[in-house]
Scaffold this active site. Structure first.
Site, short mmCIF file in Angstrom:
data_model
loop_
_atom_site.label_atom_id
_atom_site.label_comp_id
_atom_site.label_asym_id
_atom_site.label_seq_id
_atom_site.Cartn_x
_atom_site.Cartn_y
_atom_site.Cartn_z
N HIS A 152 50.36 48.76 30.52
CA HIS A 152 50.15 48.02 31.76
C HIS A 152 51.22 48.39 32.78
O HIS A 152 52.36 47.92 32.72
CB HIS A 152 50.19 46.51 31.45
CG HIS A 152 49.83 45.63 32.59
ND1 HIS A 152 50.57 44.53 32.96
CD2 HIS A 152 48.81 45.69 33.48
CE1 HIS A 152 50.01 43.94 34.00
NE2 HIS A 152 48.94 44.63 34.34
N GLU A 169 54.40 47.34 30.57
CA GLU A 169 54.22 46.51 29.38
C GLU A 169 53.35 47.29 28.39
O GLU A 169 52.26 47.73 28.75
CB GLU A 169 53.53 45.19 29.75
CG GLU A 169 54.41 44.25 30.56
CD GLU A 169 53.70 42.95 30.95
OE1 GLU A 169 54.30 41.89 30.80
OE2 GLU A 169 52.54 43.02 31.42
N SER A 196 44.69 44.20 33.14
CA SER A 196 45.66 43.13 33.41
C SER A 196 45.35 41.88 32.60
O SER A 196 46.22 41.04 32.42
CB SER A 196 45.62 42.74 34.89
OG SER A 196 45.89 43.82 35.70
N ASN A 225 52.91 38.45 33.96
CA ASN A 225 51.97 37.59 34.71
C ASN A 225 51.87 36.20 34.10
O ASN A 225 51.59 35.22 34.80
CB ASN A 225 50.60 38.26 34.80
CG ASN A 225 50.63 39.44 35.75
OD1 ASN A 225 51.47 39.51 36.64
ND2 ASN A 225 49.73 40.39 35.56
N1 LIG Z 1 46.04 46.58 41.46
C1 LIG Z 1 47.03 46.10 40.72
O1 LIG Z 1 48.02 45.56 41.24
C2 LIG Z 1 46.98 46.23 39.22
C3 LIG Z 1 48.18 46.13 38.49
C4 LIG Z 1 48.16 46.32 37.10
C5 LIG Z 1 46.94 46.57 36.46
N2 LIG Z 1 45.79 46.64 37.19
C6 LIG Z 1 44.54 46.95 36.45
O2 LIG Z 1 44.26 48.33 36.64
C7 LIG Z 1 42.84 48.54 36.61
C8 LIG Z 1 42.41 49.21 37.90
O3 LIG Z 1 42.77 48.39 38.99
P1 LIG Z 1 42.86 48.98 40.48
O4 LIG Z 1 43.62 47.96 41.26
O5 LIG Z 1 43.31 50.39 40.44
O6 LIG Z 1 41.32 48.92 40.91
P2 LIG Z 1 40.62 49.79 42.04
O7 LIG Z 1 39.41 49.00 42.44
O8 LIG Z 1 41.57 50.23 43.08
O9 LIG Z 1 40.14 51.12 41.25
C9 LIG Z 1 39.21 51.09 40.20
C10 LIG Z 1 38.52 52.45 40.19
O10 LIG Z 1 37.72 52.53 39.00
C11 LIG Z 1 36.58 53.26 39.33
N3 LIG Z 1 35.54 53.09 38.32
C12 LIG Z 1 34.69 52.05 38.14
N4 LIG Z 1 33.87 52.30 37.13
C13 LIG Z 1 34.18 53.52 36.63
C14 LIG Z 1 33.66 54.33 35.57
N5 LIG Z 1 32.66 53.92 34.83
N6 LIG Z 1 34.24 55.54 35.36
C15 LIG Z 1 35.27 55.97 36.14
N7 LIG Z 1 35.81 55.24 37.15
C16 LIG Z 1 35.26 54.03 37.39
C17 LIG Z 1 36.19 52.74 40.72
O11 LIG Z 1 35.28 53.63 41.37
C18 LIG Z 1 37.57 52.66 41.38
O12 LIG Z 1 37.89 53.85 42.06
C19 LIG Z 1 42.23 47.16 36.38
O13 LIG Z 1 42.01 47.00 35.00
C20 LIG Z 1 43.30 46.21 36.89
O14 LIG Z 1 43.23 44.93 36.28
C21 LIG Z 1 45.78 46.49 38.55
#
Ligand SMILES: NC(=O)c1ccc[n+]([C@@H]2O[C@H](COP(=O)([O-])OP(=O)(O)OC[C@H]3O[C@@H](n4cnc5c(N)ncnc54)[C@H](O)[C@@H]3O)[C@@H](O)[C@H]2O)c1
Length: 290
Positions: free
Chosen positions: A140, A152, A119, A190
């Site tokens: 994204h 995006e 993000s 954003n």
């Molecule tokens: N939550 C949102 O609304 C949203 C929206 C758009 C983008 N994002 C982006 O998406 C990405 C994930 O966000 P999320 O909300 O799903 O987070 P989350 O915390 O729900 O999930 C992240 C996952 O990554 C795993 N992880 C960590 N290190 C790892 C590794 N080395 N190998 C494999 N897996 C690993 C964790 O165990 C966890 O299950 C981030 O970059 C975030 O900025 C989030």
């Protein structure tokens, strides 16, 4: 390169949502996380989400079973070897993501594309950590992935036209609408959304209107489905503050300074829905508004 299967790193909120969106559209998926518990949580979230779609009668039981059968999992990145497109959706931490991208770069076929769902981290910087910066792109997705139409596509400085075209076709195959964005903090959505939430906090702090009236104003006057203060509570006020601080630092422009009231609320631990109180109260106890 034909995108006939997808690798996903991370089985959290976004990784599991992306896996579901791909599997429902007939693409085989390999989803990797660091341990089996994280994988199990991701699979449970997908199962529950597909079940909701069945209740809404937008998916059949047979389609649910077929989608789940297309998802395989692993707890090592090596499970992704051979994938033509891998989407990194791990925790938002630059050092962690660079480590994952370097491993993927060493593991994947030369023509494979590495996409990241970050993000806030620079796509150009992440791409530079690999030996294939032309084949790295930001893809994204929005949360919840199965419901949200927008993606995006963020082009780093070195991302090639071919990589962009392949990512575009992939997101369209999922039934999403991609928009193309140059690498810049906050991308498009954003960048506009979070300063709007910040401005709502200034309007509130100056006593211009009550929280309910600010939110009603933006819902009824701009046709937004939710007011900016309620949205801030939903996103998490700490997340909103952290994003503003990135813009303030990266653009070096005072227009992104966070509202002192927002900082106060974060300092008090009033982070929004996740803590039960933010601008609004989601449980018994104090909040700025009932
Ligand atoms: N939550 C949102 O609304 C949203 C929206 C758009 C983008 N994002 C982006 O998406 C990405 C994930 O966000 P999320 O909300 O799903 O987070 P989350 O915390 O729900 O999930 C992240 C996952 O990554 C795993 N992880 C960590 N290190 C790892 C590794 N080395 N190998 C494999 N897996 C690993 C964790 O165990 C966890 O299950 C981030 O970059 C975030 O900025 C989030």
């Amino acid at each position: 390169m034909d995108i006939d299967s997808i690798g996903i790193v991370g089985a959290g909120t976004m990784g599991s949502g992306i896996a579901q969106a791909c599997a429902v559209k007939g693409l085989p998926v390999v989803m990797v996380d660091i341990n089996q518990q994280a994988i199990d949580r991701g699979l449970a979230a997908i199962g529950a989400s597909l079940e909701r779609l069945i209740k809404k009668q937008t998916l059949s039981g047979a389609e649910k079973s077929a989608a789940l059968a297309r998802i395989t999992t692993g707890i090592e990145l090596s499970a992704l070897a051979g994938a033509p497109l891998v989407i990194e959706a791990a925790t938002e931490n630059e050092a962690l993501k660079i480590g994952i991208l370097k491993q993927l770069d060493a593991l994947l076929p030369g023509a494979a594309i590495i996409a990241t769902n970050t993000s806030s981290i620079s796509i150009t910087r992440l791409a530079a950590a690999t030996r294939r910066p032309d084949r790295v792109i930001g893809v994204h997705f929005f949360n919840p992935v199965p419901m949200m139409a927008l993606v995006e596509l963020i082009r780093g400085l070195v991302t090639s036209d071919a990589t962009h075209e392949t990512a575009k076709a992939f997101t369209e195959r999922l039934g999403k609408t991609p928009i193309t964005v140059k690498n810049a903090p906050g991308f498009v959505v954003n960048r506009i959304l979070v300063p709007m939430i910040n401005e709502a906090f200034y309007v509130l702090a100056e006593g211009v209107a009550s929280p309910a009236d600010i939110d009603a104003g933006m819902k009824l006057g701009c046709n937004h489905p939710i007011g900016p203060l309620a949205l801030g509570d939903m996103i998490g006020l700490d997340v909103c503050l952290a994003v503003l601080e990135v813009y303030y630092a990266e653009f070096e422009d005072s227009k992104y300074r966070a509202c002192p009231l927002l900082k106060e609320m974060v300092a008090a631990g009033w982070l929004g829905r996740k803590t039960g109180r933010g601008v609004y109260s989601y449980q018994a106890g104090p909040a700025l508004a009932p």
